[in-house]
Write a protein that holds these residues in place. Structure first.
Motif, PDB file in Angstrom:
ATOM      1  N   PHE A   1       5.763   4.406  -6.465  1.00 39.12           N
ATOM      2  CA  PHE A   1       6.365   4.346  -5.133  1.00 39.12           C
ATOM      3  C   PHE A   1       7.420   5.419  -4.869  1.00 39.12           C
ATOM      4  CE2 PHE A   1       4.905  -0.047  -5.913  1.00 39.12           C
ATOM      5  CZ  PHE A   1       4.020  -0.153  -4.843  1.00 39.12           C
ATOM      6  N   ASP A   2       7.937   6.042  -5.929  1.00 35.76           N
ATOM      7  CA  ASP A   2       8.940   7.090  -5.728  1.00 35.76           C
ATOM      8  C   ASP A   2       8.338   8.476  -5.894  1.00 35.76           C
ATOM      9  OD1 ASP A   2      10.759   5.128  -5.292  1.00 35.76           O
ATOM     10  OD2 ASP A   2      11.671   5.207  -7.283  1.00 35.76           O
ATOM     11  N   ALA A   3       7.028   8.586  -5.619  1.00 39.96           N
ATOM     12  CA  ALA A   3       6.344   9.866  -5.757  1.00 39.96           C
ATOM     13  C   ALA A   3       5.830  10.338  -4.401  1.00 39.96           C
ATOM     14  CB  ALA A   3       5.178   9.740  -6.734  1.00 39.96           C
TER      15      ALA A   3
ATOM     16  N   PRO B   1       0.831  -1.201   0.000  1.00 38.41           N
ATOM     17  CA  PRO B   1       0.000   0.000   0.000  1.00 38.41           C
ATOM     18  C   PRO B   1       0.866   1.252   0.000  1.00 38.41           C
ATOM     19  CG  PRO B   1      -0.006  -1.030   2.162  1.00 38.41           C
ATOM     20  CD  PRO B   1       0.699  -1.972   1.249  1.00 38.41           C
ATOM     21  N   ILE B   2       0.378   2.300  -0.642  1.00 36.27           N
ATOM     22  CA  ILE B   2       1.103   3.564  -0.666  1.00 36.27           C
ATOM     23  C   ILE B   2       0.651   4.371   0.553  1.00 36.27           C
ATOM     24  CG2 ILE B   2       1.646   5.616  -2.023  1.00 36.27           C
ATOM     25  CD1 ILE B   2       0.695   4.104  -4.489  1.00 36.27           C
TER      26      ILE B   2
ATOM     27  N   SER C   1      14.669  11.144  -1.782  1.00 32.68           N
ATOM     28  CA  SER C   1      14.288  12.001  -2.901  1.00 32.68           C
ATOM     29  C   SER C   1      13.053  11.416  -3.592  1.00 32.68           C
ATOM     30  CB  SER C   1      15.443  12.100  -3.901  1.00 32.68           C
ATOM     31  OG  SER C   1      15.088  12.921  -4.979  1.00 32.68           O
ATOM     32  N   LYS C   2      12.011  12.230  -3.718  1.00 29.42           N
ATOM     33  CA  LYS C   2      10.753  11.769  -4.326  1.00 29.42           C
ATOM     34  C   LYS C   2      10.326  12.726  -5.435  1.00 29.42           C
ATOM     35  CE  LYS C   2       9.518   8.454  -1.219  1.00 29.42           C
ATOM     36  NZ  LYS C   2       9.006   7.104  -1.510  1.00 29.42           N
TER      37      LYS C   2
ATOM     38  N   MET D   1      -1.290  -4.698 -10.964  1.00 32.70           N
ATOM     39  CA  MET D   1      -2.021  -5.471  -9.962  1.00 32.70           C
ATOM     40  C   MET D   1      -1.087  -6.310  -9.094  1.00 32.70           C
ATOM     41  SD  MET D   1      -5.545  -6.374 -11.981  1.00 32.70           S
ATOM     42  CE  MET D   1      -4.788  -6.719 -13.557  1.00 32.70           C
ATOM     43  N   GLN D   2       0.118  -6.551  -9.561  1.00 32.60           N
ATOM     44  CA  GLN D   2       1.119  -7.192  -8.718  1.00 32.60           C
ATOM     45  C   GLN D   2       1.721  -6.193  -7.730  1.00 32.60           C
ATOM     46  OE1 GLN D   2       3.466  -8.941 -12.013  1.00 32.60           O
ATOM     47  NE2 GLN D   2       3.436 -10.823 -10.841  1.00 32.60           N
ATOM     48  N   ALA D   3       1.787  -4.940  -8.132  1.00 31.21           N
ATOM     49  CA  ALA D   3       2.445  -3.927  -7.302  1.00 31.21           C
ATOM     50  C   ALA D   3       1.507  -3.349  -6.249  1.00 31.21           C
ATOM     51  CB  ALA D   3       2.986  -2.799  -8.187  1.00 31.21           C
ATOM     52  N   LEU D   4       0.196  -3.278  -6.559  1.00 32.12           N
ATOM     53  CA  LEU D   4      -0.730  -2.556  -5.697  1.00 32.12           C
ATOM     54  C   LEU D   4      -1.971  -3.373  -5.342  1.00 32.12           C
ATOM     55  CD1 LEU D   4      -0.771   0.867  -7.564  1.00 32.12           C
ATOM     56  CD2 LEU D   4       0.346   0.389  -5.401  1.00 32.12           C
TER      57      LEU D   4
END
Length: 379
Positions: free
Chosen positions: A206-208, A96-97, A165-166, A232-235
């Protein structure tokens, strides 16, 4: 007419329990039946936690009692989910973000049905309603969200968040936006294989520095391919919205899009179907409707697939003009377009509320064999 409990049970024996071979009475799924005059209350416990299984069970009970017992019966169906606990070794939790409450994938089976237009207008309508909204343009090969938000020439800045850093999303109309279009030239084609595209998406996810969001809308590319699996694999997607036009050639692909999300190895709840370009209404004749691409095709598909129909968007010249100049048409005041997107967005929000109330959190999928890429067979 006075309903009889035995007649109700006899009718319910014709319905098979979701995911089981027995009918819902003999399997013990029906836990209680109460009748009073022409009213009946049916309590059911099922083991399948999906929104589709619950809806399918409810609809079958209603239709069966009306058909087999009494067509004017007043029926209330109470469905409880008693899903068996999964072994700890098989749990596949998503990443999850932090700060993002709901992630909604906006998809279509084919290109050209206005998926990005619908995404942009959903986003600004949610923002107008007071929600904190973000849009991730996941259409790597055809990013159009920057144009639709009039930020095509913007470039994300780097910010420091907790020592890391984002990327800071571009913001316009109260919506935070990231797209591969920010990192390529307007005339530059993105010629990437799947793994490289997936890596770029992971970075934008994920880097935002998304901050606090009520909704993150994912504008997926057309079809049912590698990008979709990567997302769908990432989130852990909260749910999916499928966009289609009314004609048969689009509906055939929209059906595949719904089937992809419903595949057992993916199992993302489908929040509903939106019908775009439902009919043409000329500005000078606002009461006239011309069904250029067919009538209520997506609405009928939603009924056939037993998923919610979220609403229809007319084919109006101002939608195209507004998208081209980078100001989504739903921002207009007191127009049929604003009204249409308000209705659709309200339905989407309600489906998210119902989904979060009734179902456990969606897990990100883990494809370990070629079975994850097999054709979907939905009866």
């Amino acid at each position: 007419m006075k309903l009889n409990k035995q007649d109700i049970l006899k009718a319910l024996k014709t319905i098979t329990a979701p995911g089981e071979g027995e009918n819902i009475v003999d399997s013990g799924a029906v836990t209680n039946v109460v009748t009073f005059a022409d009213e009946v209350i049916v309590d059911v416990t099922i083991k399948n936690p999906s929104l589709q299984a619950k809806k399918k069970t409810e609809v079958e009970i209603l239709q069966t009692i009306h058909k087999e017992v009494y067509e004017k019966a007043k029926i209330k169906v109470n469905i409880k989910v008693d899903a068996p606990a999964k072994p700890a070794t098989n749990e596949i939790k998503g990443k999850p973000i932090p700060g993002i409450q709901n992630i909604i994938a906006v998809a279509s089976g084919k290109g050209g049905v206005g998926k990005s237009t619908v995404t942009a207008n959903l986003a600004v309508t949610l923002s107008k309603m007071g929600f904190k909204v973000g849009v991730l343009d996941a259409d790597i090969y055809g990013p159009s969200i920057p144009i639709m938000f009039d930020v095509a020439n913007e470039r994300p800045l780097s910010v420091n968040v907790d020592g890391k850093s984002k990327m800071k999303p571009i913001e316009n109309y109260g919506v935070k936006i990231l797209s591969i279009g920010f990192f390529t030239k307007p005339d530059q084609a993105v010629i990437w294989r799947g793994p490289m595209a997936s890596k770029a998406l992971n970075q934008m996810i994920f880097d935002a520095a998304w901050g606090e969001l009520d909704f993150l809308l994912l504008d997926l590319p057309p079809g049912t391919g590698d990008i979709h699996l990567s997302i769908m694999q990432a989130l852990p997607i909260t749910g999916a919205v499928v966009v289609s036009t009314p004609q048969n050639v689009a509906l055939a692909d929209a059906k595949k899009g719904v089937a992809m999300f419903q595949q057992e190895s993916i199992n993302v709840p489908v929040l509903g179907i939106i019908e775009n370009m439902a009919y043409f209404t000329p500005a000078e004749l606002p009461e006239n409707k011309y069904h250029i691409f067919g009538k209520e095709g997506a609405k009928n598909l939603a009924e056939d697939l037993k998923v919610p129909f979220l609403g229809e968007v007319p084919l109006v010249q101002s939608i195209r003009e507004a998208g081209d100049v980078g100001r989504p048409a739903a921002m207009q005041i007191a127009t049929p377009i604003e009204e249409a997107f308000e209705v659709i967005t309200q339905h989407v929000v309600q489906q998210v509320v119902d989904r979060n109330k009734d179902l456990p959190a969606t897990e990100a999928i883990k494809i370990t064999t070629m079975a994850g890429c097999s054709a979907v067979n939905k009866k």
